[in-house]
Design an enzyme around this catalytic site. Structure first.
Site, PDB file in Angstrom:
ATOM      1  N   ARG A 193       0.957  -1.425  -0.118  1.00  0.00           N
ATOM      2  CA  ARG A 193       0.141   0.030   0.002  1.00  0.00           C
ATOM      3  C   ARG A 193       1.100   1.270   0.069  1.00  0.00           C
ATOM      4  NH1 ARG A 193      -2.239  -3.281   3.913  1.00  0.00           N
ATOM      5  NH2 ARG A 193      -4.393  -4.201   3.240  1.00  0.00           N
ATOM      6  N   LYS A 205      -2.939  -2.426   7.632  1.00  0.00           N
ATOM      7  CA  LYS A 205      -4.120  -1.887   8.477  1.00  0.00           C
ATOM      8  C   LYS A 205      -4.244  -2.737   9.314  1.00  0.00           C
ATOM      9  CE  LYS A 205      -6.577  -0.209   4.284  1.00  0.00           C
ATOM     10  NZ  LYS A 205      -7.809  -0.323   3.210  1.00  0.00           N
ATOM     11  N   HIS A 234      -2.062   2.230  -6.168  1.00  0.00           N
ATOM     12  CA  HIS A 234      -2.818   1.053  -5.785  1.00  0.00           C
ATOM     13  C   HIS A 234      -3.046   0.409  -7.122  1.00  0.00           C
ATOM     14  CE1 HIS A 234      -4.173  -0.016  -1.905  1.00  0.00           C
ATOM     15  NE2 HIS A 234      -5.540  -0.416  -2.348  1.00  0.00           N
ATOM     16  N   ARG A 247      -0.366  -2.183  -6.791  1.00  0.00           N
ATOM     17  CA  ARG A 247      -0.697  -3.074  -5.871  1.00  0.00           C
ATOM     18  C   ARG A 247      -1.713  -4.251  -6.475  1.00  0.00           C
ATOM     19  NH1 ARG A 247      -1.424  -4.555  -0.403  1.00  0.00           N
ATOM     20  NH2 ARG A 247      -3.489  -4.733   0.347  1.00  0.00           N
ATOM     21  N   HIS A 305      -4.382  -9.186   3.654  1.00  0.00           N
ATOM     22  CA  HIS A 305      -5.592  -8.827   3.800  1.00  0.00           C
ATOM     23  C   HIS A 305      -6.263  -9.637   5.060  1.00  0.00           C
ATOM     24  CE1 HIS A 305      -6.701  -7.882  -0.627  1.00  0.00           C
ATOM     25  NE2 HIS A 305      -6.640  -6.916   0.034  1.00  0.00           N
ATOM     26  N   TYR A 325      -9.732 -10.613  -7.011  1.00  0.00           N
ATOM     27  CA  TYR A 325      -8.901 -10.748  -8.096  1.00  0.00           C
ATOM     28  C   TYR A 325      -9.348 -12.027  -8.838  1.00  0.00           C
ATOM     29  CZ  TYR A 325      -6.406  -7.107  -5.578  1.00  0.00           C
ATOM     30  OH  TYR A 325      -6.254  -5.888  -5.013  1.00  0.00           O
TER      31      TYR A 325
END
Length: 323
Positions: A160, A191, A264, A267, A290, A299
């Site tokens: 990120r 995150k 992004h 990414r 994630h 994806y």
């Protein structure tokens, strides 16, 4: 009682004073405890002010779910998207949670309303050929080595933007993230304050090595520069997110990409290409950081779109689908 239209413009000066105190106290909490930015606070204020025409003499306690549903319907009729409506409902839920904690209301009416269904949006990713063309594009200028190292690392490790700019050159006790040159890895804080280790590909390692040599030259010219940060701005301080976004957008235009290049995109390109080559959804989830595999499964849809495009181009009977 007849409700006022939400289309009426409400300003801070026109707010009933006690109700304005409630709003200001909640916004102050968002600022002091949750560290919301001024931009976010402004957006929250605009969303919460929409509730004021619903008030009667009885105050917030008389605002019911039906009033909020009607307000959402009126906003939808004005053309607001499901995403914007969902954001407003989220702001209202948080505010009424605050009022409940303060014993101003007995329940949260906003939590009786389901958020509007969001349209599914697939992430944008570069075709593999465009990714290679971008990274192999000859660059010139004083920031060329740094810019290439950043792009190679974003694409190599699926970082990120926030994870990229917080990287330091090596581990130290205060480091949020760092580059481990010996192991060809990056340690990042993602995150939810979750740490992960991601490998760095050979081309990215070579690009970072070239940049580190130039970085030393930059710091010699900037005695007060940041000695820890991996990526620096031209003044020797840690590079800002806005600077990275600007540089990538400029490089995308120079390369002739059809769509705007931002961090992004690289990414997403990393994730799509990894999934297409390996088929290992769980591994891609770990590499991206994630929390849920549901975030990574998007994806698979992106990859299916590519397969469909190949089918339409290659299969002798595919053209009949459009007739």
């Amino acid at each position: 009682m007849r409700q006022a239209s939400p289309a009426k413009r409400v300003t801070a000066a026109s707010l009933p004073t006690p109700k304005m105190v409630d709003l200001e106290q909640y916004l102050q909490r968002l600022s002091s405890e949750r560290r919301y930015s001024s931009h976010s606070l402004k957006a929250y204020r605009q969303d919460l002010v929409l509730l004021v025409p619903l008030l009667t003499e009885g105050g917030w306690v008389h605002v019911e779910a039906r009033h909020l549903r009607r307000l959402l319907a009126q906003l939808a009729a004005q053309g607001l998207s499901p995403r914007s409506l969902g954001r407003k409902l989220s702001a209202w839920r948080g505010f009424f949670d605050f009022l409940f904690e303060q014993k101003i209301v007995a329940h949260n009416p906003a939590r009786q309303i389901k958020a509007p269904k969001m349209p599914s949006r697939l992430p944008k990713a570069l075709p593999a050929d465009d990714s290679q063309r971008l990274l192999d594009f000859p660059q010139e200028g004083p920031t060329a080595a740094r810019d290439l190292a950043m792009m190679e690392l974003l694409y190599s490790s699926g970082l990120r933007l926030s994870e990229l700019i917080q990287l330091d050159c090596a581990y130290h006790p205060q480091a949020l993230g760092w580059y481990d040159a010996a192991q060809a890895q990056v340690h990042v804080l993602g995150k939810g304050s979750k740490r992960r280790v991601t490998p760095v590909g050979g081309k990215a390692v070579r690009a970072i090595d070239a940049w580190l040599k130039q970085r030393d030259e930059w710091l010699q010219k900037q005695p007060g520069g940041n000695q820890n940060a991996l990526f620096l701005g031209t003044r020797g301080q840690r590079i800002s997110a806005r600077s990275v976004q600007h540089r990538l957008a400029s490089l995308g235009l120079a390369t002739g990409l059809a769509s705007r290049l931002h961090p992004h995109v690289l990414r997403h390109s990393f994730a799509s290409d990894m999934l297409q080559s390996s088929g290992d959804l769980r591994a891609v989830q770990e590499l991206l950081g994630h929390a849920s595999i549901a975030s990574t499964q998007i994806y698979t849809s992106l990859d299916f779109q590519r397969l469909t495009a190949v089918y339409d181009k290659a299969h002798p009977r595919a053209a009949r689908r459009s007739t």
